[in-house]
Design a protein around this motif. Structure first.
Motif, mmCIF file in Angstrom:
data_model
loop_
_atom_site.group_PDB
_atom_site.id
_atom_site.type_symbol
_atom_site.label_atom_id
_atom_site.label_comp_id
_atom_site.label_asym_id
_atom_site.label_seq_id
_atom_site.Cartn_x
_atom_site.Cartn_y
_atom_site.Cartn_z
ATOM 1 N N UNK A 34 25.375 14.627 -7.592
ATOM 2 C CA UNK A 34 24.869 14.092 -6.327
ATOM 3 C C UNK A 34 24.581 15.255 -5.379
ATOM 4 N N UNK A 35 23.474 15.168 -4.653
ATOM 5 C CA UNK A 35 23.132 16.270 -3.748
ATOM 6 C C UNK A 35 23.807 16.084 -2.391
ATOM 7 N N UNK A 36 24.192 14.847 -2.088
ATOM 8 C CA UNK A 36 24.931 14.595 -0.848
ATOM 9 C C UNK A 36 26.255 13.962 -1.233
ATOM 10 N N UNK A 106 12.393 10.944 -13.195
ATOM 11 C CA UNK A 106 11.703 10.850 -11.915
ATOM 12 C C UNK A 106 11.754 12.191 -11.192
ATOM 13 N N UNK A 107 10.891 12.401 -10.244
ATOM 14 C CA UNK A 107 10.898 13.631 -9.453
ATOM 15 C C UNK A 107 12.257 13.782 -8.760
ATOM 16 N N UNK A 108 12.829 14.971 -8.869
ATOM 17 C CA UNK A 108 14.121 15.232 -8.231
ATOM 18 C C UNK A 108 15.317 14.942 -9.121
ATOM 19 N N UNK A 109 15.075 14.571 -10.380
ATOM 20 C CA UNK A 109 16.197 14.215 -11.254
ATOM 21 C C UNK A 109 16.744 15.423 -12.025
ATOM 22 N N UNK A 110 16.076 16.564 -11.918
ATOM 23 C CA UNK A 110 16.615 17.785 -12.535
ATOM 24 C C UNK A 110 15.853 18.310 -13.747
ATOM 25 N N UNK A 111 14.623 17.870 -13.965
ATOM 26 C CA UNK A 111 13.828 18.331 -15.119
ATOM 27 C C UNK A 111 13.611 19.837 -15.093
ATOM 28 N N UNK A 112 13.140 20.327 -13.928
ATOM 29 C CA UNK A 112 12.849 21.754 -13.827
ATOM 30 C C UNK A 112 14.139 22.575 -13.880
ATOM 31 N N UNK A 327 18.508 11.673 -15.143
ATOM 32 C CA UNK A 327 18.720 10.617 -14.152
ATOM 33 C C UNK A 327 19.459 11.147 -12.922
ATOM 34 N N UNK A 328 19.117 10.547 -11.787
ATOM 35 C CA UNK A 328 19.794 10.887 -10.535
ATOM 36 C C UNK A 328 20.905 9.876 -10.335
ATOM 37 N N UNK A 329 22.046 10.302 -9.832
ATOM 38 C CA UNK A 329 23.163 9.365 -9.711
ATOM 39 C C UNK A 329 23.069 8.442 -8.496
#
Ligand code: ADP
Ligand code: MG
Length: 382
Positions: A34-36, A106-112, A327-329
């Motif tokens: 989680x980023x926050x 999805x964008x922001x899920x950590x692919x890069x 996946x983003x949590x």
């Protein structure tokens, strides 16, 4: 009460059975931290057996769903740990296998993050791209019996148009490349004129990757937007020649896919809508190709998108494919998380749901037969 273990076990048995059938397609799931710190998670449980359980953060309890993959990397997994699991696949490139690795999500899920690492990251945070090349160089220098030659290509697909990221011609906004009509050039990208660069060391590779990123950025005023709306492919071509003169040719494709999120039709217009349509089409084509391969269909629909067309000679046959489903949590990502897990599950198994249904119906059939037998036995006693 929920019978989680039992459900997982049943899921896993089916999964293992189907795994046998489907051959060379592997799926790893990676969950970004989680980023926050205050954010509510939609992920309930990560098993060390490759299972992950999610639930709708609003409706809760009865929305729990379990997915089964080859591996699931929880939020605290390091880049090294991820690479360690990927390494055997990477190493098989040196033995002549073609390998494709996709970062999906999805964008922001950590692919890069998985493929490249955080920008400006310390060497310990390098992603698979760099670690793989470093590994391939190490193997090539450690083997006295084989002489290896390692080369690199880097292209981007944006709105179904292909661009060479290693070409010096940065002013060109045209996409001059047309894919080969045949797949006779085994292992190569099906691009006749994308630039191929010889690399001698890991630092050569870093320089090229930076050059590629620079070219990618220079073509767009909004680099971040562009990079999430396009697929980028780093291709490593490996030629080996042993002392007896036997040659091997193989390739490794490392693909950072465009963000898989659905764009709200009512909000997206013009360019945004066009981008979204191209992405949806190419990602669903990728899913179709992978499914067709998994089911050993006679027709594989490579032609339906540039992505699958370019990678045609490295998807299928005895090529090995690995999908990282990211996946983003966060609770607000739940819908996209579910859609990513479903895509990955579909790619990873030949319709787990269907197989399950078949199993149930055959069980019911057996039970019906037993009932019939008992009825007959009863009748004969009377
Ligand atoms: P994507 O390429 O899917 O759009 P990014 O890789 O750019 O996503 O990740 C989005 C943000 O989350 C970035 O700030 C990145 O550094 C961070 N991030 C992603 N995965 C991880 C991870 N496993 N550990 C720490 N930070 C991560
Ligand atoms: Mg990215």
């Amino acid at each position: 009460a929920f019978g989680y273990n039992q459900a997982v076990q049943e899921n896993r048995n089916l999964y293992n059975m189907l795994q046998e059938l489907r051959g060379n397609i592997r799926v790893f799931c990676r969950i970004r931290p989680p980023l926050h710190s205050e954010s509510i998670s939609s992920i309930e449980h990560v098993g060390n057996d490759g299972s992950v359980m999610v639930c709708d953060p609003v409706k809760l309890q009865n929305t729990r769903k379990i997915f089964q993959f080859n591996k699931v990397f929880g939020p605290t997994t390091t880049q090294d740990e991820v690479y360690k699991e990927t390494q055997p696949l990477i190493r098989s490139v040196m033995d002549g296998y073609n390998v494709c690795i996709f970062a999906y999500g999805q964008t922001g899920s950590g692919k890069t993050h998985t493929m490249c690492g955080p920008s400006g990251g310390l060497p310990k945070d390098f992603g698979i791209n760099y670690m793989a090349l470093n590994d391939l160089f190490n193997i090539s220098t450690s083997r006295a019996d084989v002489k290896y030659d390692i080369r690199v290509q880097m292209v981007e697909i944006y709105n179904e148009q292909v661009r060479d990221l290693l070409s010096e011609d940065t002013t060109s906004t045209k996409y001059p490349f047309t894919p080969y009509k045949t797949s006779s050039n085994k292992g190569l990208l099906n691009l006749p004129d994308a630039k191929i660069c010889q690399v001698q060391s890991p630092s050569d590779v870093i320089n090229l990757m930076q050059l590629g990123e620079k070219h990618r950025a220079s073509s767009s005023t909004a680099m971040n937007h562009r990079s999430s709306r396009s697929h980028s492919i780093l291709t490593v071509l490996v030629n080996g020649k042993d002392i007896a003169g036997n040659v091997s040719r193989s390739s490794l494709h490392l693909v950072d896919l465009a963000g898989s999120e659905r764009v709200d039709r009512s909000e997206a217009t013009g360019e945004r809508l066009k981008e979204a349509q191209h992405i949806n089409k190419s990602l669903s084509c990728l899913g179709d190709v992978i499914n067709a391969l998994a089911q050993k269909n006679s027709h594989i629909p490579y032609r339906n998108s540039k992505l699958t067309q370019l990678l045609q000679s490295s998807l299928g046959g005895n090529a090995k494919t690995l999908i990282f489903a990211h996946i983003s949590p966060e609770a607000e990502s739940y819908t996209e998380t579910l859609s990513t897990l479903k895509f990955a599950q579909r790619a990873s198994t030949v319709e787990l749901g269907t197989a399950h249904a078949n199993k149930e119906s055959s069980e019911i059939r057996e039970l019906k037969e037993q009932v019939d037998t008992l009825k007959k036995a009863l009748a004969s006693k009377e």
